[in-house]
Design a protein around this motif. Structure first.
Motif, PDB file in Angstrom:
ATOM      1  N   SER A 311      20.170  44.821  29.831  1.00 18.22           N
ATOM      2  CA  SER A 311      20.933  44.141  30.880  1.00 18.22           C
ATOM      3  C   SER A 311      20.528  44.590  32.288  1.00 18.22           C
ATOM      4  O   SER A 311      20.729  43.875  33.262  1.00 18.22           O
ATOM      5  N   ALA A 312      19.893  45.773  32.401  1.00 14.38           N
ATOM      6  CA  ALA A 312      19.536  46.297  33.732  1.00 14.38           C
ATOM      7  C   ALA A 312      18.153  45.834  34.199  1.00 14.38           C
ATOM      8  O   ALA A 312      17.840  45.910  35.380  1.00 14.38           O
ATOM      9  N   GLY A 313      17.319  45.381  33.261  1.00 14.58           N
ATOM     10  CA  GLY A 313      15.978  44.965  33.682  1.00 14.58           C
ATOM     11  C   GLY A 313      14.947  45.078  32.567  1.00 14.58           C
ATOM     12  O   GLY A 313      15.271  45.065  31.383  1.00 14.58           O
ATOM     13  N   ILE A 314      13.699  45.210  33.013  1.00 18.62           N
ATOM     14  CA  ILE A 314      12.555  45.202  32.096  1.00 18.62           C
ATOM     15  C   ILE A 314      12.312  46.615  31.552  1.00 18.62           C
ATOM     16  O   ILE A 314      12.648  47.604  32.206  1.00 18.62           O
ATOM     17  N   ILE A 315      11.743  46.698  30.339  1.00 23.80           N
ATOM     18  CA  ILE A 315      11.323  47.984  29.764  1.00 23.80           C
ATOM     19  C   ILE A 315       9.863  47.793  29.338  1.00 23.80           C
ATOM     20  O   ILE A 315       9.579  47.423  28.202  1.00 23.80           O
ATOM     21  N   TRP A 316       8.925  47.982  30.269  1.00 23.43           N
ATOM     22  CA  TRP A 316       7.526  47.652  29.959  1.00 23.43           C
ATOM     23  C   TRP A 316       6.944  48.538  28.878  1.00 23.43           C
ATOM     24  O   TRP A 316       7.052  49.767  28.959  1.00 23.43           O
ATOM     25  N   PRO A 317       6.274  47.955  27.881  1.00 26.13           N
ATOM     26  CA  PRO A 317       5.433  48.768  27.003  1.00 26.13           C
ATOM     27  C   PRO A 317       4.326  49.412  27.861  1.00 26.13           C
ATOM     28  O   PRO A 317       3.882  48.811  28.847  1.00 26.13           O
ATOM     29  N   ARG A 318       3.928  50.597  27.502  1.00 29.97           N
ATOM     30  CA  ARG A 318       3.001  51.377  28.345  1.00 29.97           C
ATOM     31  C   ARG A 318       1.739  50.633  28.747  1.00 29.97           C
ATOM     32  O   ARG A 318       1.304  50.703  29.892  1.00 29.97           O
ATOM     33  N   ASN A 319       1.140  49.934  27.781  1.00 30.23           N
ATOM     34  CA  ASN A 319      -0.162  49.296  28.046  1.00 30.23           C
ATOM     35  C   ASN A 319      -0.125  48.211  29.103  1.00 30.23           C
ATOM     36  O   ASN A 319      -1.163  47.831  29.624  1.00 30.23           O
ATOM     37  N   VAL A 320       1.035  47.640  29.357  1.00 26.95           N
ATOM     38  CA  VAL A 320       1.091  46.532  30.313  1.00 26.95           C
ATOM     39  C   VAL A 320       1.941  46.853  31.538  1.00 26.95           C
ATOM     40  O   VAL A 320       2.116  46.013  32.412  1.00 26.95           O
ATOM     41  N   SER A 321       2.450  48.077  31.586  1.00 31.70           N
ATOM     42  CA  SER A 321       3.301  48.455  32.718  1.00 31.70           C
ATOM     43  C   SER A 321       2.481  48.514  34.012  1.00 31.70           C
ATOM     44  O   SER A 321       1.331  48.945  34.000  1.00 31.70           O
ATOM     45  N   PRO A 322       3.073  48.101  35.129  1.00 32.05           N
ATOM     46  CA  PRO A 322       2.314  48.138  36.390  1.00 32.05           C
ATOM     47  C   PRO A 322       1.930  49.564  36.793  1.00 32.05           C
ATOM     48  O   PRO A 322       0.922  49.765  37.452  1.00 32.05           O
ATOM     49  N   PHE A 323       2.769  50.538  36.437  1.00 27.30           N
ATOM     50  CA  PHE A 323       2.473  51.957  36.683  1.00 27.30           C
ATOM     51  C   PHE A 323       2.924  52.739  35.456  1.00 27.30           C
ATOM     52  O   PHE A 323       3.770  52.283  34.694  1.00 27.30           O
ATOM     53  N   GLU A 324       2.391  53.959  35.310  1.00 22.28           N
ATOM     54  CA  GLU A 324       2.810  54.792  34.178  1.00 22.28           C
ATOM     55  C   GLU A 324       4.117  55.520  34.475  1.00 22.28           C
ATOM     56  O   GLU A 324       4.959  55.687  33.601  1.00 22.28           O
ATOM     57  N   VAL A 325       4.251  55.977  35.715  1.00 21.11           N
ATOM     58  CA  VAL A 325       5.403  56.815  36.066  1.00 21.11           C
ATOM     59  C   VAL A 325       6.070  56.295  37.333  1.00 21.11           C
ATOM     60  O   VAL A 325       5.379  55.928  38.286  1.00 21.11           O
ATOM     61  N   HIS A 326       7.380  56.258  37.318  1.00 18.96           N
ATOM     62  CA  HIS A 326       8.144  55.966  38.530  1.00 18.96           C
ATOM     63  C   HIS A 326       8.716  57.291  38.996  1.00 18.96           C
ATOM     64  O   HIS A 326       9.611  57.846  38.358  1.00 18.96           O
ATOM     65  N   LEU A 327       8.168  57.809  40.074  1.00 14.11           N
ATOM     66  CA  LEU A 327       8.610  59.093  40.608  1.00 14.11           C
ATOM     67  C   LEU A 327       9.635  58.823  41.710  1.00 14.11           C
ATOM     68  O   LEU A 327       9.358  58.074  42.647  1.00 14.11           O
ATOM     69  N   ILE A 328      10.798  59.423  41.545  1.00  6.15           N
ATOM     70  CA  ILE A 328      11.878  59.149  42.495  1.00  6.15           C
ATOM     71  C   ILE A 328      12.301  60.434  43.200  1.00  6.15           C
ATOM     72  O   ILE A 328      12.657  61.426  42.563  1.00  6.15           O
ATOM     73  N   SER A 329      12.222  60.374  44.490  1.00  8.78           N
ATOM     74  CA  SER A 329      12.666  61.508  45.288  1.00  8.78           C
ATOM     75  C   SER A 329      14.099  61.253  45.747  1.00  8.78           C
ATOM     76  O   SER A 329      14.371  60.316  46.478  1.00  8.78           O
ATOM     77  N   VAL A 330      15.011  62.113  45.235  1.00  9.38           N
ATOM     78  CA  VAL A 330      16.409  62.007  45.669  1.00  9.38           C
ATOM     79  C   VAL A 330      16.634  63.190  46.602  1.00  9.38           C
ATOM     80  O   VAL A 330      17.142  64.235  46.209  1.00  9.38           O
ATOM     81  N   ASP A 331      16.152  63.042  47.822  1.00  6.42           N
ATOM     82  CA  ASP A 331      16.125  64.195  48.707  1.00  6.42           C
ATOM     83  C   ASP A 331      17.210  64.179  49.775  1.00  6.42           C
ATOM     84  O   ASP A 331      17.512  65.235  50.350  1.00  6.42           O
ATOM     85  N   GLY A 332      17.768  63.006  50.043  1.00 13.53           N
ATOM     86  CA  GLY A 332      18.784  62.919  51.098  1.00 13.53           C
ATOM     87  C   GLY A 332      18.331  63.598  52.386  1.00 13.53           C
ATOM     88  O   GLY A 332      19.126  64.208  53.082  1.00 13.53           O
ATOM     89  N   GLY A 333      17.033  63.546  52.640  1.00 14.11           N
ATOM     90  CA  GLY A 333      16.500  64.110  53.873  1.00 14.11           C
ATOM     91  C   GLY A 333      16.155  65.600  53.771  1.00 14.11           C
ATOM     92  O   GLY A 333      15.646  66.193  54.713  1.00 14.11           O
TER      93      GLY A 333
END
Ligand code: ATP
Ligand code: MG
Length: 416
Positions: A311-333
């Motif tokens: 319900s939240a979105g896509i779950i790409w299989p690895r071989n076709v994913s646009p990127f391998e890793v989504h790196l998220i910085s939760v730094d609040g500055g």
């Protein structure tokens, strides 16, 4: 790539006229742009997926020994009249237009005719055969319905492959190899388990043609599946084929499905109509036996999204994913947190891991929601909390479980 540099933005809503889940997610995630009903353009994220799919397909085509070509979209009316496929009564989905001179031309919906005609210049002797050619090229079809998102377009990329053989056994051996290549493609893009070889009407030359049908509620077709043999019968031939063509059982289960590929034995129909001949070993003129093998790229991607999403979105299989890793910085500055994220982005990139780095100045909740929508298989989060716990949080898209990768392991960590 830095998400702050990605010009596409996620959207909360898809266009109101878009009913298909695949297009809703792909539009909201910024993969495609809807031009009009049944016509979609690819944006950077979508193009990355498309290129992955092209790579998988090209590899299989090359393994078959097929050579790549790229034919024109504009089609010569006279050629198609010769095979009796020009009139709108015969083919109901042509897009046609006119040259300034008034001469009618068509926009190709398939390419049997031009490829057969072209070979008249290049095919001479039995030594030139067998021969197989493929392309990944734009097709135009004036479809009546366009309710399946990118699974039914009026303009779309198709991989089309054509084979020319000397004898029936030679043709059949290649046809079987193509079945294997298609299986590999569906496995690689992550829909192998849902995709079934389906017996369909064969035309005049062979009893059956074969479709590859992917079971999904979003499909427009109904197939009748033999659960034991994992093959199916298309609804359209069910009156003449009521049992499993492999084991003979009459216990078939109806399923909604979408045709992602189609393979067809054409015999000498096109060669005869267009007078494509070669000299056989005895010096006599002969017609090559032809096969035609289609696969829709947008349809394939649409089917992947239909199957691999929540319900939240896509779950790409690895071989076709646009990127391998989504790196998220939760730094609040906070510079310390940001510094670790930057360092991780650099080290992963150096190791050849493709990373979408969410370096935007945005709320954590918004970043997580975007990550779920875009659907990259691994999400790595650097936050004040994760650093306090000694590392980064790693989570697979579609799973709840979060693992903490200790800071000391980061330089060598691999996504198994
Ligand atoms: P359908 O019955 O769904 O219209 P078709 O029998 O017309 O399909 P083919 O002519 O065999 O399809 O085309 C080969 C492949 O091209 C199909 O297996 C499918 O993957 C793809 N394809 C066909 N029509 C479309 C379309 N309108 N949009 C996207 N892909 C398509
Ligand atoms: Mg069609």
């Amino acid at each position: 790539m830095r998400q702050s540099h990605l010009f596409t933005k996620t959207r909360r809503e898809a266009p109101a006229d878009e009913v298909a889940k695949n297009a809703q997610f792909l539009i909201r995630g910024g993969f495609v742009h809807k031009e009009m009903a049944g016509v979609y353009s690819f944006l950077p994220l979508g193009l990355r997926v498309l290129e992955k799919v092209c790579g998988i397909i090209r590899k299989e085509m090359k393994t078959l020994g097929a050579e790549e070509i790229f034919f024109s979209s504009l089609q010569n009316r006279v050629l198609w009249q010769t095979t009796d496929r020009w009139d709108d009564e015969r083919v109901d989905n042509w897009f046609k237009t006119k040259m300034k001179s008034g001469t009618e031309v068509g926009l190709g919906f398939t390419h049997e005719e031009p490829i057969t005609a072209m070979l008249k210049t290049h095919l001479h002797s039995f030594r030139d055969l067998p021969l197989s050619l493929f392309q990944i090229q734009t097709k135009f079809r004036n479809e009546t319905r366009a309710k399946s998102g990118i699974m039914r377009c009026r303009e779309f990329l198709m991989k089309d492959l054509y084979s020319f053989s000397r004898t029936l056994p030679e043709h059949e051996a290649f046809y079987e190899k193509v079945k294997g290549a298609y299986r590999n493609i569906f496995d690689a893009v992550g829909i192998g388990g849902e995709t079934f070889l389906t017996f369909a009407a064969g035309g005049t030359f062979s009893k059956y043609s074969h479709e590859f049908q992917t079971v999904t509620e979003a499909g427009e077709d109904t197939i009748h599946l033999c659960e034991k043999c994992r093959v199916a019968v298309n609804e359209e031939i069910l009156h003449e084929q009521k049992t499993c063509p492999v084991c003979g059982t009459a216990t078939l289960t109806p399923k909604r499905a979408v045709e992602v590929g189609n393979i067809f034995s054409l015999g000498t129909r096109f060669a005869e109509a267009l007078r494509l001949t070669y000299r056989d070993e005895g010096g006599k003129e002969a017609f090559p036996i032809m096969g035609s093998y289609g696969l829709g790229l947008a349809r394939l991607i649409g089917a992947v999204v239909e199957i691999h999403s929540d319900s939240a979105g896509i779950i790409w299989p690895r071989n076709v994913s646009p990127f391998e890793v989504h790196l998220i910085s939760v730094d609040g500055g906070k510079e310390e947190v940001r510094g670790v994220a930057e360092e991780l982005y650099r080290s992963l990139s150096e190791r050849g891991v493709s990373v979408l780095f969410d370096d935007r100045d945005a709320r954590a909740g918004e970043k997580f929601a975007d990550a779920d929508l875009i659907g990259i298989p691994y999400r790595a989060v650097v936050s004040e909390r994760s650093l306090k716990e000694g590392g980064i949080e790693l989570k697979e898209r579609g799973r709840e479980h979060i693992v903490l990768v200790p800071k000391s392991d980061i330089p060598t960590f691999t996504f198994a």
